[in-house]
Design a protein around this motif. Structure first.
Motif, mmCIF file in Angstrom:
data_model
loop_
_atom_site.group_PDB
_atom_site.id
_atom_site.type_symbol
_atom_site.label_atom_id
_atom_site.label_comp_id
_atom_site.label_asym_id
_atom_site.label_seq_id
_atom_site.Cartn_x
_atom_site.Cartn_y
_atom_site.Cartn_z
ATOM 1 N N GLU A 49 36.101 46.748 48.053
ATOM 2 C CA GLU A 49 37.312 46.513 48.845
ATOM 3 C C GLU A 49 37.132 45.375 49.840
ATOM 4 N N CYS A 50 35.912 45.152 50.284
ATOM 5 C CA CYS A 50 35.666 44.092 51.272
ATOM 6 C C CYS A 50 35.891 42.699 50.683
ATOM 7 N N ALA A 51 35.751 42.561 49.368
ATOM 8 C CA ALA A 51 35.943 41.262 48.720
ATOM 9 C C ALA A 51 37.387 40.789 48.815
ATOM 10 N N GLN A 52 38.353 41.725 48.849
ATOM 11 C CA GLN A 52 39.763 41.354 48.915
ATOM 12 C C GLN A 52 40.379 41.558 50.294
ATOM 13 N N CYS A 53 39.593 41.972 51.228
ATOM 14 C CA CYS A 53 40.118 42.291 52.556
ATOM 15 C C CYS A 53 40.638 41.032 53.258
ATOM 16 N N PRO A 54 41.838 41.075 53.830
ATOM 17 C CA PRO A 54 42.361 39.917 54.547
ATOM 18 C C PRO A 54 41.583 39.602 55.832
#
Length: 81
Positions: A49-54
């Motif tokens: 999830e951290c890879a796509q986190c704004p």
């Protein structure tokens, strides 16, 4: 100041990332050390999830970069790859 011993630098960085990991995992993600060079450039990859986190860039600069630079003064910059 350059980084003379890449092996030792990797160990210090990995220990620091391990301390940060629980915070990433709480949000369904993780962080991985990709590379470190003699000029003090560290490459990391956010996972899950951290890879796509704004907020990933803010986390990189205000959190990861700050903590790694304190742990290893030879670090000049952290890059997300």
């Amino acid at each position: 100041m350059a980084i003379d011993d890449i092996g030792q630098a990797r160990q210090i960085i990995e220990r620091s990332l391990e301390d940060m990991r629980p915070h990433f995992r709480e949000d369904g993600g993780d962080i991985m050390l990709v590379d470190v060079d003699h000029e003090g450039i560290v490459e990391v990859r956010f996972l899950g999830e951290c890879a796509q986190c704004p907020m990933a860039l803010m986390t990189l600069r205000a959190g990861v970069e700050r903590l790694l630079m304190l742990a290893l003064p030879g670090i000049k910059r952290i890059e997300m790859v």
